[in-house]
Design a protein around this motif. Sequence first.
Motif, PDB file in Angstrom:
ATOM      1  N   MET A   1      -6.169  34.128  99.764  1.00 15.76           N
ATOM      2  CA  MET A   1      -7.268  33.446  99.099  1.00 15.76           C
ATOM      3  C   MET A   1      -8.590  33.976  99.628  1.00 15.76           C
ATOM      4  SD  MET A   1      -5.944  31.384  96.915  1.00 15.76           S
ATOM      5  CE  MET A   1      -7.247  30.390  96.353  1.00 15.76           C
ATOM      6  N   SER A   2      -9.622  33.778  98.866  1.00 15.72           N
ATOM      7  CA  SER A   2     -10.928  34.284  99.253  1.00 15.72           C
ATOM      8  C   SER A   2     -11.564  33.402 100.326  1.00 15.72           C
ATOM      9  CB  SER A   2     -11.835  34.346  98.032  1.00 15.72           C
ATOM     10  OG  SER A   2     -11.942  33.079  97.448  1.00 15.72           O
ATOM     11  N   ILE A   3     -12.472  33.997 101.042  1.00 16.38           N
ATOM     12  CA  ILE A   3     -13.181  33.285 102.107  1.00 16.38           C
ATOM     13  C   ILE A   3     -14.617  33.108 101.632  1.00 16.38           C
ATOM     14  CG2 ILE A   3     -13.945  33.392 104.500  1.00 16.38           C
ATOM     15  CD1 ILE A   3     -11.578  35.311 104.974  1.00 16.38           C
ATOM     16  N   LYS A  17      -7.159  41.039  97.535  1.00 17.11           N
ATOM     17  CA  LYS A  17      -6.470  41.771  96.475  1.00 17.11           C
ATOM     18  C   LYS A  17      -5.884  40.808  95.449  1.00 17.11           C
ATOM     19  CE  LYS A  17      -5.198  46.035  98.783  1.00 17.11           C
ATOM     20  NZ  LYS A  17      -4.100  46.934  99.149  1.00 17.11           N
ATOM     21  N   GLU A  18      -5.375  39.684  95.905  1.00 15.09           N
ATOM     22  CA  GLU A  18      -4.784  38.700  95.001  1.00 15.09           C
ATOM     23  C   GLU A  18      -5.833  38.113  94.049  1.00 15.09           C
ATOM     24  OE1 GLU A  18      -4.366  38.131  98.526  1.00 15.09           O
ATOM     25  OE2 GLU A  18      -2.555  39.355  98.492  1.00 15.09           O
ATOM     26  N   THR A  22      -5.581  38.664  89.424  1.00 15.45           N
ATOM     27  CA  THR A  22      -5.529  37.710  88.305  1.00 15.45           C
ATOM     28  C   THR A  22      -6.761  37.889  87.405  1.00 15.45           C
ATOM     29  OG1 THR A  22      -6.656  36.036  89.615  1.00 15.45           O
ATOM     30  CG2 THR A  22      -4.251  36.001  89.643  1.00 15.45           C
ATOM     31  N   PRO A  23      -6.594  37.726  86.085  1.00 16.88           N
ATOM     32  CA  PRO A  23      -7.740  37.863  85.179  1.00 16.88           C
ATOM     33  C   PRO A  23      -8.780  36.766  85.427  1.00 16.88           C
ATOM     34  CG  PRO A  23      -5.676  37.584  83.945  1.00 16.88           C
ATOM     35  CD  PRO A  23      -5.361  37.469  85.394  1.00 16.88           C
ATOM     36  N   SER A  24     -10.006  37.080  85.124  1.00 15.39           N
ATOM     37  CA  SER A  24     -11.109  36.138  85.316  1.00 15.39           C
ATOM     38  C   SER A  24     -10.993  34.982  84.336  1.00 15.39           C
ATOM     39  CB  SER A  24     -12.441  36.848  85.110  1.00 15.39           C
ATOM     40  OG  SER A  24     -13.492  35.923  85.159  1.00 15.39           O
TER      41      SER A  24
END
Length: 156
Positions: A1-3, A17-18, A22-24
């Motif tokens: 997950m993003s930080i 990368k994950e 995934t599409p926006s």
Amino acid sequence: MSIVRKEGKDTIIFATKEDHATPSKVTLPAPEPSPGLILPNGEINWNCPCLGGMATGPCGVEFREAFSCFHYSTADPKGSDCYEAFKTMQGCMSNYPALYANKGTDMDDLDNESGELENKSEDRRDLKEDEVPEVRNESSQSVTSSKKEVEPAKAQ
């Protein structure tokens, strides 16, 4: 997950990368069409770039009056009742030739053209009665003839 990290007024997001796999899910609103010269309510859009700044120059008031007259005219033909407004605008524009001169037409070119026309008419006056002015044929060769040579050729 993003930080996600906040630093003052800024928000910094570190994507993984994950996150990119995934599409926006963001949807953008449809762009609003630019209003153009005439606004939806029928008024003139004086800020339209299509007017080229004519509405704001030294003759802007005169331009707006003439253009408004034409736009709202109910005369037949349209705008025939706006002669005085356009005449006033033209008078104003003639006071600013550097600003309102025809684009692409150099004032020196106009002077040269009028001088060339005068020279051509003077050249024609200098011709004798039986001479025909010089013309160029397709191969750009100079051809000069007299009336005596041309008349028999026309008969053939």
